[in-house]
Design a protein around this motif. Structure first.
Motif, PDB file in Angstrom:
ATOM      1  N   PRO A 147       1.017  -1.629  -0.461  1.00  0.00           N
ATOM      2  CA  PRO A 147       0.491  -0.387  -0.134  1.00  0.00           C
ATOM      3  C   PRO A 147       0.859   0.971   0.310  1.00  0.00           C
ATOM      4  N   LEU A 148       1.871   1.483   0.404  1.00  0.00           N
ATOM      5  CA  LEU A 148       2.497   2.447   0.568  1.00  0.00           C
ATOM      6  C   LEU A 148       3.476   2.473  -0.654  1.00  0.00           C
ATOM      7  N   TRP A 149       4.042   1.925  -1.442  1.00  0.00           N
ATOM      8  CA  TRP A 149       4.159   1.845  -2.208  1.00  0.00           C
ATOM      9  C   TRP A 149       2.901   1.921  -3.493  1.00  0.00           C
ATOM     10  N   LEU A 150       2.241   2.226  -3.312  1.00  0.00           N
ATOM     11  CA  LEU A 150       0.920   2.353  -4.279  1.00  0.00           C
ATOM     12  C   LEU A 150       0.626   3.707  -4.476  1.00  0.00           C
ATOM     13  N   ALA A 151       0.734   4.174  -2.867  1.00  0.00           N
ATOM     14  CA  ALA A 151       0.009   5.717  -2.403  1.00  0.00           C
ATOM     15  C   ALA A 151       1.248   6.380  -2.804  1.00  0.00           C
ATOM     16  N   LYS A 152       2.296   5.809  -3.147  1.00  0.00           N
ATOM     17  CA  LYS A 152       3.474   7.237  -3.345  1.00  0.00           C
ATOM     18  C   LYS A 152       3.327   7.291  -5.674  1.00  0.00           C
ATOM     19  N   ILE A 153       2.758   6.587  -6.168  1.00  0.00           N
ATOM     20  CA  ILE A 153       2.508   7.023  -7.517  1.00  0.00           C
ATOM     21  C   ILE A 153       1.205   7.783  -7.253  1.00  0.00           C
ATOM     22  N   SER A 154       1.483   9.047  -7.912  1.00  0.00           N
ATOM     23  CA  SER A 154       0.621   9.923  -7.867  1.00  0.00           C
ATOM     24  C   SER A 154      -0.010  10.563  -8.726  1.00  0.00           C
ATOM     25  N   ILE A 155      -1.566  10.806  -8.166  1.00  0.00           N
ATOM     26  CA  ILE A 155      -2.438  10.301  -9.256  1.00  0.00           C
ATOM     27  C   ILE A 155      -2.176  12.298 -10.140  1.00  0.00           C
ATOM     28  N   THR A 156      -1.955  12.448 -10.774  1.00  0.00           N
ATOM     29  CA  THR A 156      -1.716  13.699 -11.450  1.00  0.00           C
ATOM     30  C   THR A 156      -3.002  14.080 -12.839  1.00  0.00           C
ATOM     31  N   PRO A 157      -3.052  15.568 -12.582  1.00  0.00           N
ATOM     32  CA  PRO A 157      -4.492  15.871 -12.848  1.00  0.00           C
ATOM     33  C   PRO A 157      -4.199  15.672 -14.795  1.00  0.00           C
ATOM     34  N   SER A 158      -3.301  15.551 -15.552  1.00  0.00           N
ATOM     35  CA  SER A 158      -3.121  15.261 -16.915  1.00  0.00           C
ATOM     36  C   SER A 158      -3.790  13.659 -16.566  1.00  0.00           C
ATOM     37  N   MET A 159      -2.980  12.536 -15.572  1.00  0.00           N
ATOM     38  CA  MET A 159      -3.285  11.671 -15.459  1.00  0.00           C
ATOM     39  C   MET A 159      -4.807  10.830 -15.530  1.00  0.00           C
ATOM     40  N   GLN A 160      -5.525  12.012 -14.708  1.00  0.00           N
ATOM     41  CA  GLN A 160      -6.449  11.900 -14.589  1.00  0.00           C
ATOM     42  C   GLN A 160      -7.474  12.340 -15.968  1.00  0.00           C
ATOM     43  N   LYS A 161      -6.935  12.774 -16.807  1.00  0.00           N
ATOM     44  CA  LYS A 161      -7.964  13.544 -18.239  1.00  0.00           C
ATOM     45  C   LYS A 161      -7.259  12.581 -18.932  1.00  0.00           C
TER      46      LYS A 161
END
Length: 279
Positions: free
Chosen positions: A87-101
């Motif tokens: 979970p710590l590793w996955l939490a460190k994968i940032s969800i950026t605005p460009s990624m959301q788009k």
């Protein structure tokens, strides 16, 4: 990384994909990093980047191990991460605005993995064998969930397409009839902010941005315009008093272009719906 011995390994179904996990002789459970990355939907380059980050992270590097596991190329050494660190590793994968788009599907997958992957993998090594009825029920629930995810993805895609069309219409605003349209857009922004005093605030914000970008003072230009009109004596004083900053902007092609760009940026930022403004 310590050399460990794999005593049990499983391919675990999760969220429409499969994850490779193994239990080692120290009683810990590890997940194959590559299988998790592919399950989320990361590209090869993104997976390789995550591998480097895990190995370089002062905390995460304490929870990784190279295990001998089956791959398409036979038994190979595979980078794995202990479930407690997953979970710590996955939490460190940032969800950026460009990624959301650009990749809403990947964002949704990542969230599912962040919330549930650890528990599903842990349960796979401790749960009792399920009956045929339970297996069928799980399969039905999985199909229903997948259908729901597909529907959500369709709805997300439609929203993105509509938003893109909206942005296209905003960008298409031209200098020929910009005044009523920019006013309508700024009013929509003000309403989105709560109305009332926001109408004045939003308009002033657009002027402040214009002055900063164009290196000008609208108040000075407005006063000068009124003085010139009074000196000429052609325009009635009552009409001169009604001169506004928009008149000043309209008098200067450069200011008009910059102001249009600013209003467009504000409209996109606040996701203004331009439907009904016309072409």
């Amino acid at each position: 990384m310590n050399q460990l011995q794999t005593i049990e390994q499983k391919v675990v179904p999760f969220n429409g994909t499969e994850l490779l996990a193994a239990k080692t002789n120290d009683g810990k459970i590890y997940a194959a990093v590559k299988w998790v990355s592919e399950g989320i939907g990361l590209s090869l380059g993104q997976y390789q980047s995550q591998t480097r980050k895990i190995q370089e992270d002062l905390v995460l590097q304490k929870g990784i191990a190279n295990l001998q596991l089956p791959t398409n190329g036979g038994i190979q050494e595979v980078l794995c991460i202990e479930l407690e660190f997953l979970p710590l590793w996955l939490a460190k994968i940032s969800i950026t605005p460009s990624m959301q788009k650009d990749n809403p599907w990947t964002v949704q997958r990542l969230i599912e993995f962040q919330l549930k992957a650890k528990d599903v993998l842990a349960e796979a090594f401790v749960q009792k064998p399920k009956s045929q009825l339970e297996i069928m029920q799980m399969q039905i629930e999985q199909m229903i969930k997948q259908e729901r995810e597909i529907q959500e993805l369709r709805e997300t895609t439609l929203r993105l397409e509509k938003n893109q069309e909206n942005i296209t219409q905003i960008v298409a605003l031209n200098p020929t009839e910009w005044r009523p349209k920019t006013t309508a857009i700024l009013n929509k922004i003000a309403i989105a902010r709560g109305g009332f005093g926001e109408f004045r605030n939003v308009r002033q914000e657009s002027y402040d941005l214009l002055e900063a970008r164009a290196k000008c003072k609208l108040d000075i230009r407005l006063n000068n315009r009124k003085k010139e009109a009074l000196a000429n004596g052609i325009i009635p004083k009552s009409k001169i008093e009604k001169f506004s900053k928009l008149d000043v902007i309209a008098d200067d092609t450069r200011l008009t272009e910059i102001y249009l760009a600013i209003v467009k940026e504000m409209a996109i930022k606040h996701q203004v719906n331009v439907e009904g403004l016309g072409a």
